[in-house]
Write an enzyme that holds these catalytic residues in place. Structure first.
Site, PDB file in Angstrom:
ATOM      1  N   GLU A   1      10.507  17.338  14.054  1.00 56.80           N
ATOM      2  CA  GLU A   1      10.740  17.063  12.367  1.00 56.80           C
ATOM      3  C   GLU A   1      10.018  18.124  11.636  1.00 56.80           C
ATOM      4  O   GLU A   1       8.910  18.208  11.556  1.00 56.80           O
ATOM      5  CB  GLU A   1      10.246  15.672  12.142  1.00 56.80           C
ATOM      6  CG  GLU A   1      10.839  15.334  10.863  1.00 56.80           C
ATOM      7  CD  GLU A   1      10.464  13.652  10.329  1.00 56.80           C
ATOM      8  OE1 GLU A   1       9.291  13.360  10.658  1.00 56.80           O
ATOM      9  OE2 GLU A   1      11.435  13.127   9.659  1.00 56.80           O
TER      10      GLU A   1
ATOM     11  N   GLU B   1       9.798   2.237  10.590  1.00 57.51           N
ATOM     12  CA  GLU B   1      11.033   3.169  10.462  1.00 57.51           C
ATOM     13  C   GLU B   1      10.206   4.551  10.555  1.00 57.51           C
ATOM     14  O   GLU B   1       9.499   4.850   9.568  1.00 57.51           O
ATOM     15  CB  GLU B   1      11.883   2.653   9.130  1.00 57.51           C
ATOM     16  CG  GLU B   1      12.774   1.716   9.716  1.00 57.51           C
ATOM     17  CD  GLU B   1      13.850   1.814  10.748  1.00 57.51           C
ATOM     18  OE1 GLU B   1      14.001   2.933  11.168  1.00 57.51           O
ATOM     19  OE2 GLU B   1      13.918   0.921  11.493  1.00 57.51           O
TER      20      GLU B   1
ATOM     21  N   CYS C   1      14.165  11.495   5.735  1.00 52.54           N
ATOM     22  CA  CYS C   1      14.104  11.112   7.285  1.00 52.54           C
ATOM     23  C   CYS C   1      15.516  11.303   7.847  1.00 52.54           C
ATOM     24  O   CYS C   1      15.762  11.643   8.966  1.00 52.54           O
ATOM     25  CB  CYS C   1      13.582   9.567   7.526  1.00 52.54           C
ATOM     26  SG  CYS C   1      14.620   8.532   6.736  1.00 52.54           S
TER      27      CYS C   1
ATOM     28  N   LYS D   1       0.840  -1.141   0.067  1.00 51.22           N
ATOM     29  CA  LYS D   1       0.004  -0.036   0.154  1.00 51.22           C
ATOM     30  C   LYS D   1       1.033   1.244   0.083  1.00 51.22           C
ATOM     31  O   LYS D   1       1.567   1.685   1.078  1.00 51.22           O
ATOM     32  CB  LYS D   1      -0.924   0.056   1.359  1.00 51.22           C
ATOM     33  CG  LYS D   1      -2.044   0.731   1.264  1.00 51.22           C
ATOM     34  CD  LYS D   1      -2.033   2.299   0.801  1.00 51.22           C
ATOM     35  CE  LYS D   1      -1.910   3.283   1.964  1.00 51.22           C
ATOM     36  NZ  LYS D   1      -1.553   4.562   1.315  1.00 51.22           N
TER      37      LYS D   1
ATOM     38  N   VAL E   1       1.089   7.697  12.516  1.00 46.13           N
ATOM     39  CA  VAL E   1       0.611   6.577  12.135  1.00 46.13           C
ATOM     40  C   VAL E   1       1.404   5.278  12.574  1.00 46.13           C
ATOM     41  O   VAL E   1       0.745   4.286  12.830  1.00 46.13           O
ATOM     42  CB  VAL E   1       0.952   6.795  10.369  1.00 46.13           C
ATOM     43  CG1 VAL E   1       0.465   5.324   9.764  1.00 46.13           C
ATOM     44  CG2 VAL E   1      -0.037   7.756  10.026  1.00 46.13           C
ATOM     45  N   GLY E   2       2.894   5.260  12.643  1.00 42.63           N
ATOM     46  CA  GLY E   2       3.570   4.308  13.173  1.00 42.63           C
ATOM     47  C   GLY E   2       2.976   3.712  14.754  1.00 42.63           C
ATOM     48  O   GLY E   2       2.776   2.308  14.674  1.00 42.63           O
TER      49      GLY E   2
ATOM     50  N   GLY F   1       7.571   5.769   7.882  1.00 42.37           N
ATOM     51  CA  GLY F   1       6.502   6.737   7.569  1.00 42.37           C
ATOM     52  C   GLY F   1       6.555   7.732   8.840  1.00 42.37           C
ATOM     53  O   GLY F   1       7.316   7.569   9.626  1.00 42.37           O
ATOM     54  N   SER F   2       5.364   8.503   9.286  1.00 47.24           N
ATOM     55  CA  SER F   2       5.111   9.268  10.115  1.00 47.24           C
ATOM     56  C   SER F   2       5.054   8.600  11.664  1.00 47.24           C
ATOM     57  O   SER F   2       4.683   7.365  11.554  1.00 47.24           O
ATOM     58  CB  SER F   2       4.374  10.306  10.186  1.00 47.24           C
ATOM     59  OG  SER F   2       2.860   9.637  10.113  1.00 47.24           O
ATOM     60  N   ASN F   3       5.660   9.243  12.530  1.00 51.69           N
ATOM     61  CA  ASN F   3       5.497   8.719  14.092  1.00 51.69           C
ATOM     62  C   ASN F   3       3.895   8.451  14.583  1.00 51.69           C
ATOM     63  O   ASN F   3       3.643   7.404  15.222  1.00 51.69           O
ATOM     64  CB  ASN F   3       6.235   9.580  15.168  1.00 51.69           C
ATOM     65  CG  ASN F   3       7.599   9.242  15.080  1.00 51.69           C
ATOM     66  OD1 ASN F   3       8.056   9.623  14.227  1.00 51.69           O
ATOM     67  ND2 ASN F   3       8.404   8.704  16.080  1.00 51.69           N
TER      68      ASN F   3
END
Ligand code: NAD
Length: 484
Positions: free
Chosen positions: A385, A250, A284, A175, A232-233, A228-230
């Site tokens: 970030e 990551e 990143c 995805k 969503v992680g 991806g982003s923190n």
């Protein structure tokens, strides 16, 4: 261009059952449509998971040498399509052609690396307390793997996740980020053409909240690999823990560079600026904060400003462009928000800070490379970030202070130091909180055969790429055989 691109499920190119599409715009000229992708639904995800599950047993039983051969074929096809794939990525998200071609080349190298992995050992024999026993380990695939990827490395990241997943015998559903889904579809075309059996590789495009989330929640998906982003992680980790799935994350970075008073300042300024501004700061691994020894602060700053002044901003397709546009409107808004916040918090805007409004830039998300001085470590621009071309300069008295301030941050992805003193370099290597470390090098960029990943909030603490990928994409079985 402006074609409509389909999902790839069970070896067939299919529209979503929603009958709806999403449009992809060129961020260098938003009037230009790059193409349309499927706005897929939970039902499309279920179909793709079913196909990956169905293909799993026979793929697991296929020799890893044969699986590796298919990856090698994919590498050849990918390299043949370098112009097309690189241009698609540049049009979708703005990165320069030099960089997107570099990603295709890296993708080919990764595929060849993992093709060889099919020939390497997968276990150990271990001495048993009973000398008659054979005690050994082997590795088996985890099963159906969901691959969720960001837009900023649209070629390399999908490949560095899919290639190890496949060679170790897993089946895959990717995805991709909607911003770069067409690039991902072109990579899938390569896998399809290489001859992977139906259902072994699948792609479903659409929103993160519906398509990504359905993949994460699907009980037949045994593992999720996410970059991806923190925000969503964290959601992915929580969902995976609840249903017992393996996961790998990551995420973000806020990467520091330290410049000591014995450093080669020409080298340090050049690599600091390219680390901060290449790909418009949307890596990143981008350099975001520089801790500079007070003795050389002025000289280093002058060199940084000279480097930044020479940066050519423009569309990624132009040969002389160093810095393309930001990838989307929301990216532009976020970067402008941080620039405003930096000024409000009392930092001095030394260079840039504005969008580009000339005729040639007015329909794109272009921004100047930006440098702040008088930055306190506690300010938002030094802590969060930004994911844009914004560099913070911070004066320090010595190495200890630099390391203390550099470590005073939630992230720990990469870090770099410029010094000629080996002792200082080793102190830095030992004490800095970062998974990827450079001495006299740019913060961004790690070779594909080496482990990649961060510490602290940058990662779920597993590693990708190289041999390290085996840990995530396989499970160890320990076997004891006693002759009866
Ligand atoms: P993002 O988290 O917004 O999206 C990443 C992917 O997750 C996309 O495919 C998106 O559609 C999907 N997604 C969104 N919501 C979801 C949900 N609820 N469930 C499942 N999937 C969902 O990140 P982005 O904006 O695409 O990428 C930028 C971020 O990625 C930055 O924070 C950057 O630091 C990070 N990044 C990290 C690395 C690394 O290796 N550490 C590399 C590149 C990018």
């Amino acid at each position: 261009m402006s074609d409509t691109y389909l999902n790839y499920i069970a070896g067939e190119w299919l529209p979503s059952n929603s009958n709806e599409t999403l449009v992809s715009h060129n961020p260098a000229n938003t009037k230009e449509i790059v193409g349309y992708i499927q706005k897929s639904t939970k039902a499309d995800v279920e179909k793709s998971v079913e196909s990956a599950k169905k293909a799993l047993n026979s793929w697991k039983r296929t020799s890893s040498v044969v699986r590796g051969e298919l990856l090698r074929k994919a590498a050849d096809l990918l390299e043949e399509k370098i112009e097309e794939i690189a241009k698609t990525a540049t049009l979708e998200m703005g990165k320069t052609l030099v960089e997107t071609k570099g990603e295709v080349i890296r993708g080919g190298a990764i595929l060849r690396y993992y093709a060889q992995e099919g020939l390497r050992k997968v276990g150990d024999t271990i001495p048993s307390t009973d000398s008659r026993n054979l005690l050994y380990t082997t590795r088996v695939p985890i099963g159906v793997v969901g691959v969720i990827t960001p837009w900023n490395f649209p070629i390399a990241i999908p490949i560095w996740k899919m290639a190890p997943a496949l060679v170790y015998g897993n089946t895959v559903i990717i995805k991709p980020a909607s911003e770069t889904a067409i690039t991902a579809i072109k990579i899938m075309e390569v896998f399809a053409e290489a001859g992977f059996p139906p259902g072994v590789v699948n792609i479903v495009t659409g929103s993160g909240s519906e398509v990504g989330n359905s993949l994460v929640e699907n009980r037949n998906v045994n593992a999720i690999t996410f970059t991806g982003s923190n925000e969503v992680g964290k959601h992915i980790a929580t969902t995976c823990i609840q249903r017992g799935a393996k996961y790998q994350l990551e995420m973000g970075g806020k990467n520091p560079v330290i410049v000591l008073n014995d450093a080669d300042l020409d080298l340090a300024s050049k690599l600091t600026v390219s680390g901060a501004m290449k790909h418009t700061g949307q890596k990143c691994t981008a350099t975001s904060r520089v801790y500079i020894h007070e003795d050389i602060y002025h000289d280093f700053k002058e060199k940084v400003i000279k480097e930044v002044s020479n940066i050519k901003v423009g569309p990624g397709v132009a040969e002389d462009t160093f810095m393309g546009p930001l990838s989307s409107k929301s990216q532009l808004e976020t970067v402008l928000h941080f620039i405003k916040k930096g000024k409000e918090e009392g930092a001095t805007l030394t260079f840039g800070g504005n969008t580009l409004t000339d005729e040639e830039f007015k329909d794109g998300y272009f921004i100047q490379p930006t440098v702040f001085e008088d930055v306190e470590n506690s300010m938002a621009i030094a802590q969060e970030e930004i994911f844009g071309p914004v560099l913070c300069l911070i004066k320090v008295a010595n190495l200890d202070e630099a390391i203390e301030l550099a470590n005073d941050n939630a992230f720990g992805l990469c870090a770099s130091i410029f010094t000629r003193n080996l002792g200082y370099a080793f102190t830095f290597v030992n004490e800095i909180d970062a998974g990827l470390i450079k001495v006299n090098g740019e913060s961004a960029g790690v070779e594909y055969q080496a482990p990649f990943g961060g510490m602290k909030a940058s990662s779920s603490h597993s590693r990708e790429q190289g041999e390290a990928a085996k840990e995530f994409f396989t499970s160890i079985k320990t076997i004891t055989i006693t002759p009866s």
